[in-house]
Design an enzyme around this catalytic site. Structure first.
Site, PDB file in Angstrom:
ATOM      1  N   ARG A  89       0.820  -1.219   0.000  1.00  0.00           N
ATOM      2  CA  ARG A  89       0.000   0.000   0.000  1.00  0.00           C
ATOM      3  C   ARG A  89       0.852   1.266   0.000  1.00  0.00           C
ATOM      4  O   ARG A  89       0.404   2.330  -0.422  1.00  0.00           O
ATOM      5  CB  ARG A  89      -0.976  -0.030   1.183  1.00  0.00           C
ATOM      6  CG  ARG A  89      -2.146  -0.964   0.944  1.00  0.00           C
ATOM      7  CD  ARG A  89      -2.980  -1.155   2.176  1.00  0.00           C
ATOM      8  NE  ARG A  89      -2.555  -2.300   2.957  1.00  0.00           N
ATOM      9  CZ  ARG A  89      -2.874  -2.483   4.239  1.00  0.00           C
ATOM     10  NH1 ARG A  89      -3.611  -1.602   4.865  1.00  0.00           N
ATOM     11  NH2 ARG A  89      -2.458  -3.556   4.865  1.00  0.00           N
ATOM     12  N   GLU A 126       1.587  -6.375  12.948  1.00  0.00           N
ATOM     13  CA  GLU A 126       0.479  -6.473  13.904  1.00  0.00           C
ATOM     14  C   GLU A 126      -0.139  -7.874  13.820  1.00  0.00           C
ATOM     15  O   GLU A 126      -0.658  -8.385  14.782  1.00  0.00           O
ATOM     16  CB  GLU A 126      -0.583  -5.401  13.590  1.00  0.00           C
ATOM     17  CG  GLU A 126      -1.606  -5.221  14.687  1.00  0.00           C
ATOM     18  CD  GLU A 126      -2.689  -4.214  14.334  1.00  0.00           C
ATOM     19  OE1 GLU A 126      -2.714  -3.735  13.197  1.00  0.00           O
ATOM     20  OE2 GLU A 126      -3.502  -3.932  15.217  1.00  0.00           O
TER      21      GLU A 126
HETATM   22  O1  LIG Z   1       3.136  -0.930  11.777  1.00  0.00           O
HETATM   23  P1  LIG Z   1       2.990  -2.381  11.426  1.00  0.00           P
HETATM   24  O2  LIG Z   1       2.431  -3.201  12.532  1.00  0.00           O
HETATM   25  O3  LIG Z   1       4.269  -2.948  10.894  1.00  0.00           O
HETATM   26  O4  LIG Z   1       1.901  -2.501  10.279  1.00  0.00           O
HETATM   27  C1  LIG Z   1       1.792  -1.595   9.217  1.00  0.00           C
HETATM   28  C2  LIG Z   1       2.029  -2.268   7.917  1.00  0.00           C
HETATM   29  O5  LIG Z   1       1.079  -3.328   7.700  1.00  0.00           O
HETATM   30  C3  LIG Z   1       0.421  -3.140   6.458  1.00  0.00           C
HETATM   31  O6  LIG Z   1       1.095  -3.782   5.432  1.00  0.00           O
HETATM   32  P2  LIG Z   1       0.975  -5.322   5.139  1.00  0.00           P
HETATM   33  O7  LIG Z   1       2.234  -5.982   5.596  1.00  0.00           O
HETATM   34  O8  LIG Z   1      -0.305  -5.842   5.655  1.00  0.00           O
HETATM   35  O9  LIG Z   1       1.059  -5.361   3.566  1.00  0.00           O
HETATM   36  P3  LIG Z   1       0.136  -4.774   2.384  1.00  0.00           P
HETATM   37  O10 LIG Z   1       0.374  -3.289   2.328  1.00  0.00           O
HETATM   38  O11 LIG Z   1       0.683  -5.468   1.199  1.00  0.00           O
HETATM   39  O12 LIG Z   1      -1.295  -5.103   2.690  1.00  0.00           O
HETATM   40  C4  LIG Z   1       0.497  -1.647   6.242  1.00  0.00           C
HETATM   41  O13 LIG Z   1       0.330  -1.322   4.871  1.00  0.00           O
HETATM   42  C5  LIG Z   1       1.852  -1.291   6.772  1.00  0.00           C
HETATM   43  O14 LIG Z   1       2.862  -1.492   5.813  1.00  0.00           O
HETATM   44  N1  LIG Z   2      -5.149  -2.157  11.683  1.00  0.00           N
HETATM   45  C1  LIG Z   2      -4.673  -2.144  10.439  1.00  0.00           C
HETATM   46  N2  LIG Z   2      -5.397  -1.623   9.426  1.00  0.00           N
HETATM   47  C2  LIG Z   2      -4.914  -1.603   8.175  1.00  0.00           C
HETATM   48  N3  LIG Z   2      -3.697  -2.058   7.844  1.00  0.00           N
HETATM   49  C3  LIG Z   2      -2.939  -2.567   8.830  1.00  0.00           C
HETATM   50  N4  LIG Z   2      -1.686  -3.064   8.833  1.00  0.00           N
HETATM   51  C4  LIG Z   2      -1.390  -3.438  10.079  1.00  0.00           C
HETATM   52  N5  LIG Z   2      -2.395  -3.182  10.915  1.00  0.00           N
HETATM   53  C5  LIG Z   2      -3.374  -2.628  10.146  1.00  0.00           C
END
Ligand SMILES: O=P(O)(O)OC[C@H]1O[C@H](OP(=O)(O)OP(=O)(O)O)[C@H](O)[C@@H]1O
Ligand SMILES: Nc1ncnc2[nH]cnc12
Length: 200
Positions: A89, A126
């Site tokens: 994202r 998370e």
């Molecule tokens: O602060 P954190 O606990 O590390 O979480 C935040 C991260 O988690 C999500 O990405 P995700 O790894 O789900 O990948 P995506 O963007 O491909 O959905 C979001 O886009 C951040 O990059």
């Molecule tokens: N709560 C949340 N919502 C959307 N993206 C996430 N990536 C990690 N935690 C998230």
């Protein structure tokens, strides 16, 4: 230098300094905040998922979000030389921001997706664990970068990105996200200047 001073004044948070002032700016952020959809218990029970895609559905609101991000980067770190975006994202907002600033976009991807020689770092999410990689040649020694992502939750991804960029010789001027989940205190995981457009 400015970032350094701001960092000293506000520790790891620069929100107070970078907050865009004036009614117009506040209205943009208020509207962006309202557009972010929340999905309880996704992708796992107990996770309240904040969906940046609901903002991207509306070009005017998306454009306002990009304008706010650009203003903050220009204000806080005018000498920035690259935007580093986190898969996936972070790519959605990182690429238009890099174009607007006329500087390179550098992707940090999850393991095994980037060709050529890569540097890597592992991290916790998370809701899981993962490995980040960047192409060796994508960050130059001493290059000043902004790291951009859609959301800060536990801060594990942002910390890993800071560690990776630093290990490659880059200098992190600012960690910037659209959404910060305040309860999780993710910004305490890393010491670089940090800013968020919307806080929940
Ligand atoms: O602060 P954190 O606990 O590390 O979480 C935040 C991260 O988690 C999500 O990405 P995700 O790894 O789900 O990948 P995506 O963007 O491909 O959905 C979001 O886009 C951040 O990059
Ligand atoms: N709560 C949340 N919502 C959307 N993206 C996430 N990536 C990690 N935690 C998230």
């Amino acid at each position: 230098m400015v970032c350094f001073i701001i960092k000293k004044l506000f520790s790891h948070r620069v929100n107070q300094r970078t907050q865009v002032t004036g009614t117009m700016a506040d209205e943009r952020i208020e509207e962006i905040t309202k557009k972010i959809a929340t999905y309880p218990d996704f992708p796992k029970p107990g996770i309240s998922f904040k969906d940046i895609f609901s903002v991207l559905l509306e070009p005017r609101v998306f454009r306002n979000l990009m304008a706010v991000l650009e203003e903050r980067v220009r204000r806080v770190c005018p000498g920035v030389q690259a935007v580093v975006g986190l898969e996936s994202r972070g790519f959605l907002i990182g690429t238009p921001l890099a174009l607007a600033l006329d500087i390179p976009f550098v992707p940090i991807r999850k393991k095994g997706k980037l060709p050529g020689k890569v540097k890597q770092v592992s991290y916790t999410l998370e809701y899981g664990t993962d490995v980040f990689e960047a192409q060796e040649s994508s960050i130059k020694k001493g290059q000043k970068v902004v790291i951009l992502d859609d959301l800060l939750a536990t801060g594990g991804s942002m910390k890993a990105a800071c560690d990776l960029v630093t290990a490659m010789g880059g200098e992190v001027l600012l960690c910037l996200v659209c959404i910060e989940l305040l309860d999780l205190k993710g910004c305490e995981k890393f010491s670089h200047p940090f800013d968020a457009v919307v806080k929940f």
